[in-house]
Design a protein around this motif. Structure first.
Motif, PDB file in Angstrom:
ATOM      1  N   VAL A  20       0.842  -1.196   0.000  1.00 45.20           N
ATOM      2  CA  VAL A  20       0.000   0.000   0.000  1.00 45.20           C
ATOM      3  C   VAL A  20       0.881   1.251   0.000  1.00 45.20           C
ATOM      4  CG1 VAL A  20      -1.629   1.371   1.372  1.00 45.20           C
ATOM      5  CG2 VAL A  20      -2.000  -1.091   1.091  1.00 45.20           C
ATOM      6  N   THR A  21       1.878   1.273   0.885  1.00 45.78           N
ATOM      7  CA  THR A  21       2.785   2.418   0.986  1.00 45.78           C
ATOM      8  C   THR A  21       3.506   2.652  -0.332  1.00 45.78           C
ATOM      9  OG1 THR A  21       3.078   2.032   3.346  1.00 45.78           O
ATOM     10  CG2 THR A  21       4.768   3.362   2.245  1.00 45.78           C
ATOM     11  N   LEU A  22       4.026   1.582  -0.913  1.00 43.65           N
ATOM     12  CA  LEU A  22       4.771   1.690  -2.167  1.00 43.65           C
ATOM     13  C   LEU A  22       3.874   2.220  -3.289  1.00 43.65           C
ATOM     14  CD1 LEU A  22       7.519   1.231  -3.423  1.00 43.65           C
ATOM     15  CD2 LEU A  22       6.859  -1.139  -3.855  1.00 43.65           C
ATOM     16  N   ASN A  65      -7.764  -2.143  -0.426  1.00 45.15           N
ATOM     17  CA  ASN A  65      -8.685  -1.915  -1.549  1.00 45.15           C
ATOM     18  C   ASN A  65      -8.488  -0.535  -2.163  1.00 45.15           C
ATOM     19  OD1 ASN A  65     -10.175  -4.412  -1.705  1.00 45.15           O
ATOM     20  ND2 ASN A  65     -11.012  -3.894   0.282  1.00 45.15           N
ATOM     21  N   ALA A  66      -8.223   0.462  -1.333  1.00 44.55           N
ATOM     22  CA  ALA A  66      -7.989   1.820  -1.854  1.00 44.55           C
ATOM     23  C   ALA A  66      -6.729   1.862  -2.708  1.00 44.55           C
ATOM     24  CB  ALA A  66      -7.892   2.813  -0.697  1.00 44.55           C
ATOM     25  N   ALA A  67      -5.687   1.155  -2.282  1.00 44.53           N
ATOM     26  CA  ALA A  67      -4.434   1.124  -3.054  1.00 44.53           C
ATOM     27  C   ALA A  67      -4.622   0.380  -4.374  1.00 44.53           C
ATOM     28  CB  ALA A  67      -3.318   0.502  -2.228  1.00 44.53           C
ATOM     29  N   ILE A  68      -5.431  -0.673  -4.358  1.00 45.16           N
ATOM     30  CA  ILE A  68      -5.738  -1.402  -5.600  1.00 45.16           C
ATOM     31  C   ILE A  68      -6.405  -0.443  -6.579  1.00 45.16           C
ATOM     32  CG2 ILE A  68      -7.217  -3.181  -6.636  1.00 45.16           C
ATOM     33  CD1 ILE A  68      -6.720  -4.812  -3.996  1.00 45.16           C
ATOM     34  N   THR A  69      -7.373   0.303  -6.094  1.00 46.04           N
ATOM     35  CA  THR A  69      -8.083   1.264  -6.940  1.00 46.04           C
ATOM     36  C   THR A  69      -7.130   2.353  -7.451  1.00 46.04           C
ATOM     37  OG1 THR A  69     -10.137   0.870  -5.754  1.00 46.04           O
ATOM     38  CG2 THR A  69      -9.994   2.913  -7.010  1.00 46.04           C
TER      39      THR A  69
END
Length: 72
Positions: A20-22, A65-69
């Motif tokens: 997520v951070t990356l 899920n937010a990072a996927i989006t």
């Protein structure tokens, strides 16, 4: 169904948060080179696999899920 220890689940969640951070850092750049784009893609794929797991308990999957989006 996978059976993991609480420690293994915590390690997997921590690794997912690293992705997520990356993704967040790379998507914040004005532009990305081919390597950075590929890194985002790999990490999105990793998160997609992780959110599909059935062993999560109280972990908040919203950042994943937010990072996927964001990375898609």
């Amino acid at each position: 169904m996978e059976t993991l220890t609480a420690e293994q689940i915590a390690q997997n969640y921590s690794a997912a948060l690293d992705s997520v951070t990356l993704i967040t850092e790379l998507m914040a750049l004005d532009s990305r080179d081919a390597d950075q784009t590929a890194t985002v893609s790999r990490n999105v794929e990793h998160l997609e696999l992780m959110v599909a797991k059935d062993y999560w308990t109280t972990e908040d999957l919203a950042p994943l899920n937010a990072a996927i989006t964001a990375g898609s």
